[in-house]
Scaffold this active site. Sequence first.
Site, PDB file in Angstrom:
ATOM      1  N   GLU A 115      11.354  35.431 -89.521  1.00 23.54           N
ATOM      2  CA  GLU A 115      11.009  34.640 -90.205  1.00 23.54           C
ATOM      3  C   GLU A 115       8.712  34.755 -90.751  1.00 23.54           C
ATOM      4  O   GLU A 115       8.896  34.748 -91.267  1.00 23.54           O
ATOM      5  CB  GLU A 115       9.688  33.979 -88.987  1.00 23.54           C
ATOM      6  CG  GLU A 115       8.983  34.031 -87.844  1.00 23.54           C
ATOM      7  CD  GLU A 115       9.684  34.524 -86.915  1.00 23.54           C
ATOM      8  OE1 GLU A 115      11.149  34.911 -86.579  1.00 23.54           O
ATOM      9  OE2 GLU A 115       9.484  34.389 -85.358  1.00 23.54           O
ATOM     10  N   HIS A 162      11.077  38.890 -85.191  1.00 27.51           N
ATOM     11  CA  HIS A 162      11.051  37.693 -85.960  1.00 27.51           C
ATOM     12  C   HIS A 162      11.546  37.969 -87.682  1.00 27.51           C
ATOM     13  O   HIS A 162       9.880  37.824 -88.193  1.00 27.51           O
ATOM     14  CB  HIS A 162       9.302  37.964 -85.624  1.00 27.51           C
ATOM     15  CG  HIS A 162       9.550  37.289 -84.487  1.00 27.51           C
ATOM     16  ND1 HIS A 162       9.118  36.219 -83.353  1.00 27.51           N
ATOM     17  CD2 HIS A 162       8.918  38.096 -83.267  1.00 27.51           C
ATOM     18  CE1 HIS A 162       8.837  36.003 -82.101  1.00 27.51           C
ATOM     19  NE2 HIS A 162       8.652  37.469 -82.093  1.00 27.51           N
ATOM     20  N   CYS A 205      13.682  36.178 -81.411  1.00 29.18           N
ATOM     21  CA  CYS A 205      13.433  37.514 -80.041  1.00 29.18           C
ATOM     22  C   CYS A 205      13.302  36.827 -78.720  1.00 29.18           C
ATOM     23  O   CYS A 205      14.745  36.773 -77.924  1.00 29.18           O
ATOM     24  CB  CYS A 205      11.613  37.240 -80.245  1.00 29.18           C
ATOM     25  SG  CYS A 205      10.713  38.496 -79.383  1.00 29.18           S
ATOM     26  N   LYS A 234     -21.765  14.154-109.384  1.00 23.38           N
ATOM     27  CA  LYS A 234     -22.522  14.241-108.361  1.00 23.38           C
ATOM     28  C   LYS A 234     -22.387  15.839-107.684  1.00 23.38           C
ATOM     29  O   LYS A 234     -23.653  16.325-107.248  1.00 23.38           O
ATOM     30  CB  LYS A 234     -22.171  13.350-107.385  1.00 23.38           C
ATOM     31  CG  LYS A 234     -22.582  11.634-106.949  1.00 23.38           C
ATOM     32  CD  LYS A 234     -21.709  11.282-105.938  1.00 23.38           C
ATOM     33  CE  LYS A 234     -23.475   9.814-106.163  1.00 23.38           C
ATOM     34  NZ  LYS A 234     -23.498   9.281-104.842  1.00 23.38           N
TER      35      LYS A 234
END
Length: 553
Positions: free
Chosen positions: A522, A520, A391, A228
């Site tokens: 991360e 930070h 932080c 489709k």
Amino acid sequence: MSKKKNRKFIFVVGGVLSGVGKGVTSASIGAILKRKGFSVTALKADPYINVDAGTMNPTEHGEVFVTDDKDECDQDMGNYERFLDTDLTSANYMTTGRVYLEVIEKERAMKYKGKCVQVVPHIPEEIIRRITRAAELNDSDITIIEIGGTVGEYENILFLEAVREMKLTRPLDIAVVLVSYLPVPAHIGEMKTKPTQHAQRSLNQTGLHADLIVARGRLELDSVRREKLANLCGIKKENAISAPDVSSIYEIPLKLEEQDMGNKLLKAVNLKPRKSNMSDWESFISKVRNGKREINIAVVGKYFGTGNFTLADSYISVIEAVKHGAWHHDVKPKLDWIDSEEFEKNLTATKKLAEYDGVIVPGGFGTRGVEGIIRAIQFARENKIPYLGLCYGMQLATIEFVRNVLGKKKANTVEMDPKTPEPVIHINPNQAENVKNNRYGGTMRLGAYPAIIRKGTKVYKAYNEDMISERHRHRYEFNNDYREAIDAAGLKVVGINPESDLVEIVELEDHPFFVGTQFHPEFKSRPMRPHPLFREFMRAAITRNKEIEKLAV
Ligand code: GLN
């Protein structure tokens, strides 16, 4: 800047719903093409007027990701960095606001030489300039450009117009991928293609046609629906790519490559097919799947008020970094979000943190819930629970220490109490000027700064380097008047900025793991290269998990 190559451009647009995973799809395509030996970069074009994401509330927009070169950008830039394992710059990010700002500044500087400056052609022209500049700066063979929003809305129309114009001048170099959503309504129980057909039609109205459709949904795309999509959206049958929900986003590159998506894209931009080698990704995924031991991490912060979805978006890099650290040790992380206001209402509630293997206090702003966070940090310090403060989590750890170990009960950050007699966290004069004059956009301490690490510390052991570079995003700083005192009492200052002498890392002695970073970490964690601090925090958390298990026997 190199102009030599026959560069290719893959545009990723969204259909039907926002949040279907365009970012992860773009990043996954990048990971696949990289494994075919191409140099790849990825770009985000966001439709909003904000010049960057820094002035947006993360509960509305998700995490503000920070690049080395100080850009505050969309969280998808984090996905690109993680999947492509590369550092991107501000050249890889644009917003409508940024594009207009540039055009208006050029106009003011008479750069258009007296011409009437118009939405078309000047705005698409600036968008195209930015796309080709990013390709050149990154010297990429293939550039992936994700266009924010959904096709059919007003907001991203000028980005789509830019694609159309680019396609006129280089028709063989451009492919369009539509990431669309295929719902399975409960009362019908069948996957529906109609909304995606409409999305392709909306795209057609802008003069574009998707070459491939990534069919996002709860279920696999079956052959009926594939047929489709092919017939009614006008694509090759094999270019309807199935992308059902998966347990981890890192499964997606494998899921797409199973369907040979890389070669289908190469064909769409008129390149020859190439073999890919996904073996590193496969062994990484088997590590992800293998982790059985559950490690319980409490993330303590202020309540965001809109539930877990928002939290997951606002702290995506923290969540991913925890996972990377955990997978490295073949364990499975379990994160619990704890509203710190709980610890303000009930002073003994911090006891529940004893059940956890580790505590993280992520970045944050403002005054809400801060006293509760400080109580949580005290509990982690006194009960030797592994602690990682990011932080604000570092700033509040120093305040807790000055209050409860040095006995200065009034210690505070000026963010909480501008008139505190013990400003352990203070603001430097030019930052104070910024705040006074409402200069909020792009004025924090942003981007990469170096730090020298003190030898013989856990942090040194983790990094195994004397000098590191990490990304910042904050306005306030540790006040050096308190440096000697905290260090002498056991909260060691172990990371110092060599240029400004600012305190960047603290580490508690006589504790299994208690580290606070002004930056930070991360933002720099990668799936196959976890950040050293997250890796070591998880190691300590696993040790505690095993000790708790022993006690329970
Ligand atoms: N609110 C603190 C500051 O501005 C910490 C910011 C953060 O955690 N990112 O310095």
